[in-house]
Design an enzyme around this catalytic site. Sequence first.
Site: not given
Ligand code: NDP
Length: 278
Positions: A133, A147, A151
């Site tokens: 989340s 967004y 969540k």
């Molecule tokens: P990143 O942008 O670094 O990574 C996002 C990941 O999600 C990538 O691997 C991306 O793949 C993948 N993704 C996006 N769309 C799809 C799809 N349709 N199918 C499969 N994979 C997909 O962000 P984070 O690692 O930070 O994000 C991870 C999680 O953490 C998310 O759910 C985000 O909402 C949550 N989050 C992040 C925060 C932050 O500040 N970073 C804070 C709170 C929550 P691809 O490389 O193909 O685009």
Amino acid sequence: MSVWFVTGASRGLGLEIVKAALTRGDSVVATARDPKAIEQALPGHAGNLLALPLDVTAQSQADAAVQAAVARFGGIDVLVNNAGRGLVGAVEETSDAEARAVFDINVFGLLTVVRAVVPVMRTARRGRILNISSTGGVVAWAGWGVYSATKFALEGITEALRLELAPLGIQVTSVQPGPLRTDFLASSSLGQVERVIDDYATTGGASRAWAGENHGLQEGDPVKAAAALLTLADLAEMPARLPLGTSTLADIRTKLAAVGADLETWQELSRSTDVVPA
Ligand code: NDP
């Protein structure tokens, strides 16, 4: 030794979870829209790593990935629903297509993966599900309304799923990270609404500017967040939710206090709507 199934494992938090699990000798089904990104990031893990294509918006891909996971490792112990993306813009600025696109990944994508993985866990009568989340799953800020809505939806799904799956031996937790130093705020990840309305310059517009200025400066370390997730998954009893990061704790406490204050202040009006017994 556990078998993990991680979505969105090409980069960011998902990739760090995969690395941490592999490092301690667990087996991992790491899924991504482009699984080559995983193989390139993690060379030399042929034995306990299975990298598979999975766009979470595609049920057929989710079903195929689960079949391949079971064929290779015999089951799935821990599912991490991590794939997700952000969208910044005031609520009114957000088009129908922009809102639906982020719901398709963060909400309907999670449901798709749940439908594919849970039957395997129900058969085994065991398993753990960690739904990623956000602080934004508890607190909504100007510019992050849609967004946050995704969540908040994830929070509702997680809370109910936890109740539904507990009798079947499966534990479900919501993980609520604060800002993590990943690509989340980068243009490669964060969606920007196309329509900008001047009236929102100091609200949604300010958040847009903040997002542009803070990529790479976030307080949260994704390596430490991944380590915390491994600790969480190892607990005998996982909590319903786990906030990550100092600012998250403060933000959630502020929100709970505000909700509590509203409950107290307006309780008479709240009670006034009950049917009075004859
Ligand atoms: P990143 O942008 O670094 O990574 C996002 C990941 O999600 C990538 O691997 C991306 O793949 C993948 N993704 C996006 N769309 C799809 C799809 N349709 N199918 C499969 N994979 C997909 O962000 P984070 O690692 O930070 O994000 C991870 C999680 O953490 C998310 O759910 C985000 O909402 C949550 N989050 C992040 C925060 C932050 O500040 N970073 C804070 C709170 C929550 P691809 O490389 O193909 O685009």
